[in-house]
Design an enzyme around this catalytic site. Structure first.
Site, mmCIF file in Angstrom:
data_model
loop_
_atom_site.group_PDB
_atom_site.id
_atom_site.type_symbol
_atom_site.label_atom_id
_atom_site.label_comp_id
_atom_site.label_asym_id
_atom_site.label_seq_id
_atom_site.Cartn_x
_atom_site.Cartn_y
_atom_site.Cartn_z
ATOM 1 N N GLY B 64 0.840 -1.189 0.000
ATOM 2 C CA GLY B 64 0.000 0.000 0.000
ATOM 3 C C GLY B 64 0.867 1.228 0.000
ATOM 4 N N GLY B 67 1.744 5.874 4.187
ATOM 5 C CA GLY B 67 0.648 6.392 4.999
ATOM 6 C C GLY B 67 -0.629 5.591 4.892
ATOM 7 N N GLY B 69 -1.289 2.921 6.425
ATOM 8 C CA GLY B 69 -1.629 2.367 7.728
ATOM 9 C C GLY B 69 -1.024 0.996 7.982
ATOM 10 N N LYS B 70 -0.059 0.615 7.187
ATOM 11 C CA LYS B 70 0.545 -0.709 7.316
ATOM 12 C C LYS B 70 1.300 -0.841 8.634
ATOM 13 C CE LYS B 70 2.980 -0.052 3.580
ATOM 14 N NZ LYS B 70 2.569 1.333 3.258
ATOM 15 N N GLU B 204 9.058 -3.709 6.188
ATOM 16 C CA GLU B 204 10.007 -3.280 5.158
ATOM 17 C C GLU B 204 11.402 -3.862 5.368
ATOM 18 O OE1 GLU B 204 9.810 0.613 3.718
ATOM 19 O OE2 GLU B 204 7.698 0.874 4.172
HETATM 20 N N1 LIG Z 1 1.829 8.238 16.205
HETATM 21 C C1 LIG Z 1 1.139 8.839 15.231
HETATM 22 N N2 LIG Z 1 0.564 10.031 15.445
HETATM 23 C C2 LIG Z 1 -0.146 10.622 14.460
HETATM 24 N N3 LIG Z 1 -0.340 10.110 13.255
HETATM 25 C C3 LIG Z 1 0.209 8.930 12.972
HETATM 26 C C4 LIG Z 1 0.981 8.230 13.947
HETATM 27 N N4 LIG Z 1 1.405 7.079 13.402
HETATM 28 C C5 LIG Z 1 0.933 7.055 12.155
HETATM 29 N N5 LIG Z 1 0.210 8.168 11.890
HETATM 30 C C6 LIG Z 1 -0.474 8.463 10.642
HETATM 31 O O1 LIG Z 1 -1.206 7.326 10.272
HETATM 32 C C7 LIG Z 1 -1.106 7.096 8.890
HETATM 33 C C8 LIG Z 1 -0.612 5.706 8.621
HETATM 34 O O2 LIG Z 1 0.742 5.623 8.985
HETATM 35 P P1 LIG Z 1 1.590 4.310 8.857
HETATM 36 O O3 LIG Z 1 2.901 4.560 9.497
HETATM 37 O O4 LIG Z 1 0.812 3.166 9.368
HETATM 38 O O5 LIG Z 1 1.748 4.192 7.273
HETATM 39 P P2 LIG Z 1 2.482 3.072 6.450
HETATM 40 O O6 LIG Z 1 1.448 2.413 5.640
HETATM 41 O O7 LIG Z 1 3.331 2.234 7.303
HETATM 42 O O8 LIG Z 1 3.370 3.972 5.497
HETATM 43 P P3 LIG Z 1 4.869 3.754 4.975
HETATM 44 O O9 LIG Z 1 4.748 2.903 3.771
HETATM 45 O O10 LIG Z 1 5.308 5.136 4.615
HETATM 46 O O11 LIG Z 1 5.666 3.156 6.057
HETATM 47 C C9 LIG Z 1 -0.208 8.187 8.338
HETATM 48 O O12 LIG Z 1 -1.028 9.163 7.739
HETATM 49 C C10 LIG Z 1 0.497 8.739 9.533
HETATM 50 O O13 LIG Z 1 0.721 10.117 9.377
HETATM 51 MG MG LIG Z 2 5.301 1.898 7.516
#
Ligand SMILES: Nc1ncnc2c1ncn2[C@@H]1O[C@H](COP(=O)(O)OP(=O)(O)OP(=O)(O)O)[C@@H](O)[C@H]1O
Ligand SMILES: [Mg+2]
Lengths: 327, 334
Positions: B64, B67, B69-70, B204
């Site tokens: 995905g 951001g 949400g993974k 990752e």
């Molecule tokens: N502790 C937090 N406080 C506020 N917002 C958060 C927090 N953790 C994550 N988010 C938000 O939640 C959403 C999902 O974040 P997440 O880290 O799960 O993405 P991801 O799918 O792992 O992305 P990536 O591929 O960049 O690692 C993002 O918009 C992020 O800004």
């Molecule tokens: Mg991530």
């Protein structure tokens, strides 16, 4: 200036009860900060609880001297729980803030008039020596050599304190070479990583806080053994002296805190002798002898800054560790 | 492990699901079942998963955009974060409200997107820390070495065995902080294996790892399956997902938008829309610079589009601007 007197006075600090007490507390702080990464800025509080626990047990409750020491340790365990339960789940900086405030609260509780009957408030406590001195195995009289000549009580306090220090150092050494110590050092590096490996991080931090806290309390006891319990000793600057000692000797080492305490007190002893002597012989103009004596605290502050800048791993610390800047 | 396993196509596990492959599809033998898991940060719904099942004994990729949400879902499932709502089970045990360390003890271990090597511990100490049920980790029995000496020797043997597999055995006495970024990834994964987990969750694992090392990492992951473990991993590089995953789950804006085997999922309209843009034919490994390949017109096209997109204030980020991709970008410029 009388150099012989100055040097003799300085040398006597090598095994003074103050040195031993500070070494014990610094060893406790090594468990907290050096190995566990816990930012405890309330060591003065742990020491006060040890000292007051000892004195009050004897004076108010008529307990034997050894039970007084146990009460002091127990008080520090309770204090560790009170500090740890709300803060150890939070970020490291919260513990720092809470400990510095809690130690002040402890001191103020001992100083306030409210508990005057037990604590004697600002005047502190004395005359609890009978039991400890009665247990003295050393013969009457004054002996020793050179600057290290003391009477029987003087030797008893020192030998007892050194005994405690050896036991504490041995315990730290045993703990830190074990898998328990490995988990604690892991928590210092990154507690989430350790959590992800199935370790109960909170329990380890609590155990470290308690063990280091008990060493602090024992330091307070040794500090109180030869003389009296004076509340104005247990101020925040005491905590920072202990930190100076720890950083000087090497935070994640067993002998660093001990070496640090010796160096700290020998230098302090030297300065407190030499500075007033220099002032009275006109070498320090615009300064009275008392002013000159307090000059040493400025040197302590300077020393702390220089250590942190130029040798952050301390005298005995591993130089290799310094190669890697922490995040 | 054999180095030539990489040259052949790995054996894919099939027949994992029941019925049509759709978001939330039931699995034949799920190891994780999650329902109504939501997590909001302020006004942002970072995770909003109605139902998802992770198959046992297979390699599942969670993909995905940035951001999506993974990582947040990883954090929730492993007890590192608390959800607003939701229930989930691991291996039949309900996990809600169970602290992270207990989750790990049950056999669900994870690694982190930002590698967490314990810098001032040696590589070997890092490994030993991963072993479970150590007598010497009790504060009282730690004082008596005879109580834990034997176990310590066993743990060390096991650690050296795994380190050898990851080609880190020569580094055993070095501080973990002295390892390279890719080596730290390897160490973190090796350390997680010390606990003999049932489910390994890798966030990752390939980010910042050079192509040569990537190949051996892929082999390691495939090996986990051979050894009977289940794997759930987050990855941005479609090339790798296609190569090793048996099942792919696609997240976008907190929701699961598609599921299926890698080949079909990449054709799914929702995925293309959420993730791949209109360039599904382009191997994104080439775009991110991880895979050296010919830069076709389509690749150039997509890169240009990404640049334009990044310039805008659009929140839907692209694969290429993952912060951890810095090294990959450097590769590109070489
Ligand atoms: N502790 C937090 N406080 C506020 N917002 C958060 C927090 N953790 C994550 N988010 C938000 O939640 C959403 C999902 O974040 P997440 O880290 O799960 O993405 P991801 O799918 O792992 O992305 P990536 O591929 O960049 O690692 C993002 O918009 C992020 O800004
Ligand atoms: Mg991530």
């Amino acid at each position: 200036m009388d150099w012989e007197a100055i040097l003799s006075n300085t040398a006597s600090w090598l095994i003074s009860p103050e040195t031993i007490a500070y070494a014990l507390a610094a060893l406790g702080l090594a468990v907290h900060f050096g190995y566990g990464g816990l930012l405890n800025f309330g060591m003065a509080g742990f020491m006060a609880l040890g000292a007051y626990g000892y004195a009050i047990s004897i004076l108010t409750f008529g307990l034997p001297w050894w039970a007084g020491i146990l009460v002091g340790c127990l008080a520090s365990v309770v204090f560790a729980f009170i500090l740890g339960i709300p803060t150890l789940r939070l970020r490291a900086d919260y513990l720092a803030i809470v400990t510095i405030a809690a130690a002040e609260i402890v001191r103020l509780l001992f100083t306030t008039q409210v508990f005057d009957a037990v604590t004697n408030s600002a005047d502190g406590l004395g005359n609890y020596h009978e039991g400890f001195r009665a247990a003295n195995p050393f013969p009457e009289g004054t002996y020793g050599f050179g600057p290290w000549t003391y009477n029987a009580n003087g030797w008893w306090v020192r030998i007892f304190g050194i005994g405690l220090l050896i036991i504490a150092a041995l315990l730290v050494w045993l703990l830190m070479r074990s898998p328990w110590g490995r988990v604690l050092k892991g928590i210092r590096e990154d507690e989430d990583a350790v959590r992800a490996l199935g370790k109960n991080v909170f329990a380890y931090k609590m155990q470290a806080l308690i063990i280091g806290g008990i060493f602090g309390a024992l330091g307070g006891v040794v500090f109180a053994l030869p003389s009296a319990v004076v509340p104005s000793v247990y101020v925040t600057s005491l905590t920072f002296f202990i930190w100076t000692i720890l950083l000087l000797g090497g935070a994640a080492t067993v002998f660093g805190p001990i070496l640090g305490a010796v160096i700290f007190w020998v230098i302090m002893g030297f300065l407190s002798n030499v500075l007033p002597a220099m002032a009275s012989s006109g070498l320090l103009p615009f300064m009275s002898t008392t002013q000159a004596a307090t000059l040493r605290f400025i040197f302590v502050g300077l020393a702390l800054m220089l250590i942190v800048i130029f040798r952050p791993q301390g005298i005995l610390g591993n130089k290799k560790e310094l190669t890697f800047v922490k995040q | 492990m054999s180095s030539n396993s990489s040259s052949q196509s790995p054996v894919k596990t099939t027949g994992l699901h029941i019925g049509d492959a759709a978001p939330g599809v039931a699995k034949v033998d799920p190891i994780i079942i999650a329902d109504n898991v939501t997590r909001t940060f302020g006004g942002l719904k970072a995770v909003d998963v109605e139902h998802v099942e992770i198959p046992r004994g297979a390699i599942t990729a969670l993909i995905g955009p940035n951001g999506a949400g993974k990582t947040t879902l990883f954090n929730l499932l492993t007890g590192f974060d608390k959800p607003d709502t939701g229930t989930w089970t691991f291996d039949g045990t309900r996990l809600n409200g169970i602290p992270a360390f207990r989750v790990a003890r049950m056999g669900q271990v994870r690694t982190f997107q930002l590698t967490k090597a314990l810098g001032l511990l040696t590589v070997l100490e890092n490994m030993k820390l991963g072993a479970q049920k150590q007598t010497g980790e009790n504060v009282f029995s730690s004082l008596l070495k005879p109580l834990w000496r034997k176990q310590e020797v066993e743990i060390e043997e096991r650690a050296m065995e795994i380190l050898a597999r990851f080609k880190l055995d020569t580094k055993k006495d070095d501080f973990a902080a002295s390892l390279s970024g890719g080596q730290r990834k390897l160490l973190e994964m090796a350390r997680a294996l010390m606990s003999s987990p049932k489910l390994v969750m890798l966030d990752e694992p390939m980010a910042g790892v050079n192509p040569a090392l990537t190949q051996s990492l892929l082999d390691h992951i495939l090996n986990l399956k051979t050894e009977g473990m289940s794997v759930l991993f987050v990855e941005h590089d479609m090339h790798m997902v296609r190569h090793i995953a048996d099942w792919v789950i696609v997240m976008a804006e907190g929701r699961i938008v598609a599921e299926g085997d890698p080949e079909t999922v990449m054709q799914d309209a929702a995925v293309i829309d959420a993730y791949l843009g209109s360039h599904q034919d382009v191997d994104l490994g080439v775009v991110t610079g991880r895979i050296s390949g010919e830069k076709t017109a389509e690749v150039e096209d997509l890169l240009a589009e990404i640049d334009a997109e990044v310039g805008l204030t659009d929140s839907s980020a692209y694969i290429a601007d993952t912060p951890t991709d810095d090294t990959a970008k450097e590769e590109d410029t070489k």
